[in-house]
Enzyme design. Structure first.
Site, PDB file in Angstrom:
ATOM      1  N   GLY A 100       0.807  -1.220   0.000  1.00 21.61           N
ATOM      2  CA  GLY A 100       0.000   0.000   0.000  1.00 21.61           C
ATOM      3  C   GLY A 100       0.837   1.265   0.000  1.00 21.61           C
ATOM      4  N   LYS A 121      10.022   2.009   0.119  1.00 24.77           N
ATOM      5  CA  LYS A 121       8.935   2.069   1.097  1.00 24.77           C
ATOM      6  C   LYS A 121       8.595   3.531   1.356  1.00 24.77           C
ATOM      7  CE  LYS A 121       7.827   0.266   5.716  1.00 24.77           C
ATOM      8  NZ  LYS A 121       8.315  -0.610   6.794  1.00 24.77           N
ATOM      9  N   ARG A 184      14.696  -0.606   0.705  1.00 26.43           N
ATOM     10  CA  ARG A 184      14.841  -1.827   1.501  1.00 26.43           C
ATOM     11  C   ARG A 184      15.328  -2.971   0.619  1.00 26.43           C
ATOM     12  NH1 ARG A 184       9.939  -3.574   5.324  1.00 26.43           N
ATOM     13  NH2 ARG A 184       8.811  -4.141   3.448  1.00 26.43           N
ATOM     14  N   ARG A 191       5.734 -13.434   1.735  1.00 22.58           N
ATOM     15  CA  ARG A 191       5.343 -13.567   3.130  1.00 22.58           C
ATOM     16  C   ARG A 191       4.405 -14.749   3.294  1.00 22.58           C
ATOM     17  NH1 ARG A 191       5.095  -7.584   3.975  1.00 22.58           N
ATOM     18  NH2 ARG A 191       6.133  -6.812   2.124  1.00 22.58           N
ATOM     19  N   ASP A 260       1.411 -11.079   7.511  1.00 19.17           N
ATOM     20  CA  ASP A 260       1.970 -10.329   6.376  1.00 19.17           C
ATOM     21  C   ASP A 260       3.370  -9.815   6.699  1.00 19.17           C
ATOM     22  OD1 ASP A 260       0.130  -8.843   8.149  1.00 19.17           O
ATOM     23  OD2 ASP A 260       0.934  -7.087   7.141  1.00 19.17           O
ATOM     24  N   ASN A 261       3.773  -9.921   7.947  1.00 22.86           N
ATOM     25  CA  ASN A 261       5.117  -9.495   8.330  1.00 22.86           C
ATOM     26  C   ASN A 261       6.010 -10.681   8.670  1.00 22.86           C
ATOM     27  OD1 ASN A 261       4.378  -6.817   7.968  1.00 22.86           O
ATOM     28  ND2 ASN A 261       3.793  -6.541  10.105  1.00 22.86           N
ATOM     29  N   ASP A 270       9.842  -5.708   8.389  1.00 24.90           N
ATOM     30  CA  ASP A 270       8.894  -4.688   8.818  1.00 24.90           C
ATOM     31  C   ASP A 270       9.152  -4.179  10.230  1.00 24.90           C
ATOM     32  OD1 ASP A 270       7.403  -3.386   7.118  1.00 24.90           O
ATOM     33  OD2 ASP A 270       5.617  -4.631   7.229  1.00 24.90           O
TER      34      ASP A 270
END
Ligand code: AMP
Ligand code: MG
Length: 494
Positions: A100, A121, A184, A191, A260-261, A270
């Protein structure tokens, strides 16, 4: 513009070697998405040693061009920018997500053949932004830079940070904050949540595409397995257990272990509300939104097991054609978690105490020390420094009678297995950091950086480069936060 042509030629000199395999996956996996240009980017920090590891050379590129590059305003030739789709259990609730506020610029292959995702990011809105602005603030991006690099130097698998630029635009949070973009680097950004997204779309052929992609890219040795899906589950369980053991070793609290992390390749990913524990307390939580203490220090192994069970559900149809049998096999694998974890944890703690071999009372000895630290609110990192005879700062607590009784038992145990002081100190020094990124030192660096002074951060980064070595004049970096900082809180949605 003509000047952009020169800048683009400039950034192409870095030595990129792109091979963008993820971008070639079916449409369900991603959307093509360029970074949204920013007004007046300004390079804040560039990681020279990481550049070197990647065989990227930025030394002859003008600062102006670097600012354009690391803001995503100008992309190098061969890049192919996408936003990845993924889902996630966030604090236990399932949501369809996706990049996102990030885009994957491409996969750069370094000379040794290693493949690295390069991600921006804070690069602007994507079709996955939901109600978010797609942007990030300078403080949190520098925080990720500092802590991810510290984790790398601590020997913990992690994504890394190549650069941070200020965008020259403000982001609106509780107040207006300077915007920033972090570059990053990751082995990949696949994930547990990526599998959940594909599983949720219920297209069996896509699941097989993702599964084969992961095995080819990350675990090619599984190709010859009799049951590839089961072995992938066990392998990912293994890398995740190793990762959490590392976190427990150094007192790291991730803070937002949503599925998701959780990276499929076992890297810490993250850095949002993460922080390091000072006084030992298994219930420590720093994140302001983790009201139930779901992601507290001692819950980390339990949560990883829970997340792995979600992963197993995604690939269940690949484990066996017979659904009941598949569930039975997966359950057995997941249920082996505790035994594997506890054995590894015990060995990790033995290393921290310089103990060789195994003794029946080891667990009790370890628990007694932890309980004493907990009761007396003693600093986790510095206790092991004290046991290694490392100078840090005066602390009367180590004259406590109960501690001295424990210490005698420890010294008796050290004598087993032909242990010598040289041997045990060497072992202890290899696993017990002298320096961790203390929360108040990180905050101090970020506050200065927000005011345009980068010196405090650069000094901190320099000290964090050698976490296991005795360095001169580092007392200030070793002390726990002053007691007024005890209620340190971190914030999500940064
Ligand atoms: P995180 O808490 O960073 O793991 O993010 C969880 C999800 O929220 C991911 O899908 C992010 O891409 C998304 N997200 C976080 N912050 C923003 C933002 N400012 N704008 C758009 N999406 C965001
Ligand atoms: Mg995330």
């Amino acid at each position: 513009a003509a000047s952009d042509v020169y800048k683009r030629q400039d950034i192409d000199k870095a030595g990129w070697s792109f091979d963008n395999t993820y971008a070639k996956l079916p449409n369900d996996f991603l959307v093509k998405q360029a970074p949204i240009p920013v007004k007046s980017p300004e390079l804040i920090i560039l990681n020279k040693s990481l550049s070197k590891n990647l065989n990227l050379d930025f030394t002859n590129i003008k600062e102006e061009s670097l600012s354009q590059l690391f803001s995503g305003n100008l992309l190098p030739a061969g890049s192919n920018s996408i936003a990845q789709a993924y889902a996630g259990h966030q604090f236990g609730h399932f949501t369809m997500l996706g990049d996102g506020r990030a885009v994957l610029m491409g996969e750069h292959v370094s000379k040794n053949g290693d493949r690295h995702d390069i991600q921006f990011k804070g690069s602007g809105k994507t079709p996955f932004s939901r109600s978010g602005d797609g942007r990030a603030a300078l403080g949190p991006m520098l925080r990720e830079y500092i802590i991810s690099e510290a984790m790398h130097e601590l020997g913990v698998p992690t994504t890394r940070s190549l650069a941070v630029v200020k965008t020259g635009e403000n982001v609106i949070r509780e107040t207006h904050l300077p915007g920033a973009i972090l570059t990053r680097i990751a082995a990949s950004h696949i994930r547990v949540g990526t599998f959940q997204y594909i599983a949720a779309t219920q297209k069996e052929q896509n699941l097989k595409v993702l599964f084969d992609y992961v095995i080819n890219r990350h675990y090619p040795n599984i190709k010859n397995s009799k049951n590839q899906a089961l072995d992938l589950l066990k392998t990912i369980m293994n890398v995740q257990i190793n990762l959490v053991i590392d976190w427990m070793r150094i007192g790291f609290i991730h803070g937002v272990m949503n599925t998701d992390n959780v990276s499929i390749c076992g890297e810490t990913i993250d850095y949002g509300p993460c922080a390091f524990m000072d006084a030992y307390n298994p219930d420590t939580v720093f994140s302001s939104i983790d009201q139930q203490a779901r992601y507290s220090f001692s819950n980390q192994p339990k949560i990883i097991k829970w997340n792995l069970a979600r992963f197993a559900e995604c690939i269940i149809t690949l484990i066996d054609d017979n659904k009941d049998k598949a569930i039975e096999i997966a359950t057995e694998a997941i249920n082996s978690f505790e035994k594997i974890y506890e054995e590894k944890w015990l060995n990790m703690m033995r290393d921290k105490l310089g103990l060789f071999g195994e003794d029946i009372n080891d667990q009790i000895l370890i628990m007694e020390l932890l309980t004493w630290m907990h009761k007396n609110k003693v600093d986790y990192t510095n206790t092991f420094c004290f046991l290694m005879n490392e100078k840090f700062y005066d602390n009367e607590i180590y004259k406590d009678a109960n501690f001295l009784i424990w210490k005698e038992k420890w010294e008796d145990r050290l004598k087993l297995n032909n242990n010598s002081q040289e041997k045990y100190l060497k072992l202890m020094h290899s696993v017990n950091p002298i320096i961790i990124p203390r929360n108040h030192k990180v905050e101090e660096a970020l506050t200065a950086a927000n005011n345009g002074d980068l010196e405090v951060m650069n000094k901190l980064l320099a000290v964090l480069k050698k976490p296991y070595e005795s360095q001169n004049s580092i007392i200030d970096f070793q002390s726990p936060a002053p007691s007024s900082d005890k209620a340190y809180q971190t914030f999500c949605g940064t």
